[in-house]
Design an enzyme around this catalytic site. Sequence first.
Site, PDB file in Angstrom:
ATOM      1  N   HIS A 128      48.186  33.840  34.633  1.00 63.26           N
ATOM      2  CA  HIS A 128      48.470  35.219  35.041  1.00 63.26           C
ATOM      3  C   HIS A 128      47.652  35.597  36.286  1.00 63.26           C
ATOM      4  O   HIS A 128      48.192  36.118  37.266  1.00 63.26           O
ATOM      5  CB  HIS A 128      48.148  36.163  33.873  1.00 63.26           C
ATOM      6  CG  HIS A 128      48.350  37.606  34.179  1.00 63.26           C
ATOM      7  ND1 HIS A 128      49.493  38.294  33.829  1.00 63.26           N
ATOM      8  CD2 HIS A 128      47.548  38.505  34.814  1.00 63.26           C
ATOM      9  CE1 HIS A 128      49.379  39.555  34.237  1.00 63.26           C
ATOM     10  NE2 HIS A 128      48.209  39.711  34.836  1.00 63.26           N
ATOM     11  N   GLU A 129      46.347  35.309  36.253  1.00 64.63           N
ATOM     12  CA  GLU A 129      45.481  35.667  37.391  1.00 64.63           C
ATOM     13  C   GLU A 129      45.884  34.908  38.658  1.00 64.63           C
ATOM     14  O   GLU A 129      45.912  35.465  39.758  1.00 64.63           O
ATOM     15  CB  GLU A 129      44.017  35.390  37.060  1.00 64.63           C
ATOM     16  CG  GLU A 129      43.420  36.359  36.065  1.00 64.63           C
ATOM     17  CD  GLU A 129      43.703  37.807  36.430  1.00 64.63           C
ATOM     18  OE1 GLU A 129      43.398  38.211  37.555  1.00 64.63           O
ATOM     19  OE2 GLU A 129      44.256  38.532  35.596  1.00 64.63           O
ATOM     20  N   HIS A 145      48.989  36.364  40.218  1.00 66.56           N
ATOM     21  CA  HIS A 145      48.690  37.521  41.078  1.00 66.56           C
ATOM     22  C   HIS A 145      48.343  37.038  42.484  1.00 66.56           C
ATOM     23  O   HIS A 145      48.754  37.609  43.486  1.00 66.56           O
ATOM     24  CB  HIS A 145      47.464  38.293  40.550  1.00 66.56           C
ATOM     25  CG  HIS A 145      47.778  39.352  39.534  1.00 66.56           C
ATOM     26  ND1 HIS A 145      48.748  40.311  39.715  1.00 66.56           N
ATOM     27  CD2 HIS A 145      47.217  39.623  38.333  1.00 66.56           C
ATOM     28  CE1 HIS A 145      48.777  41.111  38.656  1.00 66.56           C
ATOM     29  NE2 HIS A 145      47.864  40.717  37.799  1.00 66.56           N
ATOM     30  N   GLU A 193      52.233  43.365  37.601  1.00 64.48           N
ATOM     31  CA  GLU A 193      51.935  42.814  36.279  1.00 64.48           C
ATOM     32  C   GLU A 193      53.105  41.998  35.746  1.00 64.48           C
ATOM     33  O   GLU A 193      52.928  40.921  35.183  1.00 64.48           O
ATOM     34  CB  GLU A 193      51.595  43.946  35.290  1.00 64.48           C
ATOM     35  CG  GLU A 193      50.191  44.465  35.437  1.00 64.48           C
ATOM     36  CD  GLU A 193      49.167  43.368  35.248  1.00 64.48           C
ATOM     37  OE1 GLU A 193      48.684  42.854  36.276  1.00 64.48           O
ATOM     38  OE2 GLU A 193      48.866  42.991  34.124  1.00 64.48           O
TER      39      GLU A 193
HETATM   40 ZN   LIG Z   1      47.508  41.281  35.901  1.00 65.69          ZN
END
Ligand SMILES: [Zn+2]
Length: 249
Positions: free
Chosen positions: A118-119, A122, A181
């Site tokens: 997830h990071e 981004h 997100e």
């Molecule tokens: Zn996030």
Amino acid sequence: MNLLTGRNQLSLVSESELQLVASGQYNTFLKENKVLNPATSRDAATVDRVGARISNAITKYYNSKGKGSLLDGYKWEFNTVESKEINAWCMPGGKVVIYTGLLPVTQNETSLAIVMGHEIAHSVAKHGNERMSQGLIQQMGGTALSVALAQKPQQTQDLFMTAFGIGSTVGAILPWSRQQETEADQYGLIFAAMAGYDPREAIAFWQRMSTAGNGSQPEFLSTHPSDETRLRKLKQFIPEALKYYTPRN
Ligand SMILES: [Zn+2]
């Protein structure tokens, strides 16, 4: 247009310029924090292993789309710092930090892969670049990054740290947008699955995350709001991510 997500994004800053700032900020951060050695810390060794698998998966994913050059300049680094904070982030160029305060929430290697995917998503989806560009417009009249750094170094560094979700000396917190997100969840799940981690684990992980912090809201939850909408969308993304999933033996 973002070549990963196909979305039009504000991007005033070049990736190479951001990578240069990132490597300086990253080294400063590592000097100011207690970094665990993978040779003696099992947690750091796990972070290293998951990081290597996820970064290999991302390289494979980009190459399969003929977009390998988008990762030019990436020099992946995965570090574990001792801190009670529940946090993790990825600076431009693949500079990743996991805080030990996150590990009681991840609880297992698969969840660690979910949050790391997830990071990193981004970062490769250029969400930090988007926020840095917005900040340069809102706070500095759209001036170029190099000029901002020369004229207002502290303010520009704070802007950078806030834009990338690291937290800054002025304590500013900037939540990722709902769209950012969603993109980070979608691609993070694919990257974790390609690295051999079961994307279905994401549901349990984000449920644990939503109740983490013993009453005081961790910064990570302020920047990555976890709620029913996220869980619903995660469930929608799982079938697609499973197509990329080969379990490790
Ligand atoms: Zn996030």
